[in-house]
Design a protein around this motif. Sequence first.
Motif, PDB file in Angstrom:
ATOM      1  N   ASP A 199       0.824  -1.213   0.000  1.00 54.62           N
ATOM      2  CA  ASP A 199       0.000   0.000   0.000  1.00 54.62           C
ATOM      3  C   ASP A 199       0.861   1.267   0.000  1.00 54.62           C
ATOM      4  O   ASP A 199       0.551   2.238  -0.697  1.00 54.62           O
ATOM      5  N   ARG A 200       1.935   1.253   0.767  1.00 57.04           N
ATOM      6  CA  ARG A 200       2.833   2.419   0.789  1.00 57.04           C
ATOM      7  C   ARG A 200       3.499   2.627  -0.565  1.00 57.04           C
ATOM      8  O   ARG A 200       3.600   3.752  -1.054  1.00 57.04           O
ATOM      9  N   LEU A 201       3.965   1.536  -1.160  1.00 63.88           N
ATOM     10  CA  LEU A 201       4.601   1.630  -2.479  1.00 63.88           C
ATOM     11  C   LEU A 201       3.606   2.101  -3.530  1.00 63.88           C
ATOM     12  O   LEU A 201       3.919   2.932  -4.382  1.00 63.88           O
ATOM     13  N   GLU A 202       2.399   1.582  -3.441  1.00 64.24           N
ATOM     14  CA  GLU A 202       1.364   1.988  -4.382  1.00 64.24           C
ATOM     15  C   GLU A 202       1.047   3.475  -4.239  1.00 64.24           C
ATOM     16  O   GLU A 202       0.917   4.192  -5.236  1.00 64.24           O
ATOM     17  N   LYS A 203       0.960   3.934  -3.014  1.00 60.69           N
ATOM     18  CA  LYS A 203       0.669   5.350  -2.782  1.00 60.69           C
ATOM     19  C   LYS A 203       1.749   6.238  -3.389  1.00 60.69           C
ATOM     20  O   LYS A 203       1.460   7.287  -3.962  1.00 60.69           O
ATOM     21  N   LYS A 204       2.987   5.804  -3.298  1.00 57.26           N
ATOM     22  CA  LYS A 204       4.090   6.595  -3.833  1.00 57.26           C
ATOM     23  C   LYS A 204       4.189   6.490  -5.353  1.00 57.26           C
ATOM     24  O   LYS A 204       4.377   7.490  -6.035  1.00 57.26           O
ATOM     25  N   TYR A 205       4.080   5.285  -5.886  1.00 54.82           N
ATOM     26  CA  TYR A 205       4.349   5.062  -7.306  1.00 54.82           C
ATOM     27  C   TYR A 205       3.106   5.020  -8.190  1.00 54.82           C
ATOM     28  O   TYR A 205       3.224   5.055  -9.409  1.00 54.82           O
ATOM     29  N   ASP A 206       1.927   4.936  -7.584  1.00 51.53           N
ATOM     30  CA  ASP A 206       0.687   4.930  -8.370  1.00 51.53           C
ATOM     31  C   ASP A 206      -0.410   5.677  -7.620  1.00 51.53           C
ATOM     32  O   ASP A 206      -1.476   5.128  -7.333  1.00 51.53           O
ATOM     33  N   PRO A 207      -0.183   6.949  -7.308  1.00 48.71           N
ATOM     34  CA  PRO A 207      -1.168   7.684  -6.505  1.00 48.71           C
ATOM     35  C   PRO A 207      -2.528   7.815  -7.173  1.00 48.71           C
ATOM     36  O   PRO A 207      -3.549   7.904  -6.494  1.00 48.71           O
ATOM     37  N   SER A 208      -2.580   7.809  -8.497  1.00 48.79           N
ATOM     38  CA  SER A 208      -3.872   7.938  -9.185  1.00 48.79           C
ATOM     39  C   SER A 208      -4.562   6.594  -9.389  1.00 48.79           C
ATOM     40  O   SER A 208      -5.736   6.554  -9.750  1.00 48.79           O
ATOM     41  N   GLY A 209      -3.854   5.491  -9.182  1.00 43.93           N
ATOM     42  CA  GLY A 209      -4.437   4.166  -9.387  1.00 43.93           C
ATOM     43  C   GLY A 209      -4.451   3.710 -10.838  1.00 43.93           C
ATOM     44  O   GLY A 209      -4.996   2.660 -11.146  1.00 43.93           O
TER      45      GLY A 209
END
Length: 127
Positions: A104-114
């Motif tokens: 989730d942390r990595l996703e928030k940083k590298y894919d904030p828009s989803g």
Amino acid sequence: MARALLLLVVLSVALYVQAAPPPAKYTNKYDGIDLDRILRNDRILTNYIKCLMDQGPCTSEGRELKRTLPDALETDCTKCNPNQKTAADKVIRFLIDNRRKDFDRLEKKYDPSGAYRKRFEATLQKQ
């Protein structure tokens, strides 16, 4: 997104991309690594995650990953060979199943828009 997050770990370990000009494909230099050993080793995996999150030092592979990850995410890993795509999927699934907070942390940083997650989920549905 899953391919992207897998690339966070796999590329840091499995890919070494030349800085300029960008190659047509990522190098296969690290395709033979024992990915399962890395995923089972919390210390090593945590160090790669810290590198990607700018919370710790990076290996040379980690630095390359941070430089190339945006391209890999943007192009849906089109420069990856089949082994690298399989490895990326494996790492993403592992993080989702076993290290969800890190995912989730990595996703928030590298894919904030989803956007990358949507592409990955669409790919999964086709399989």
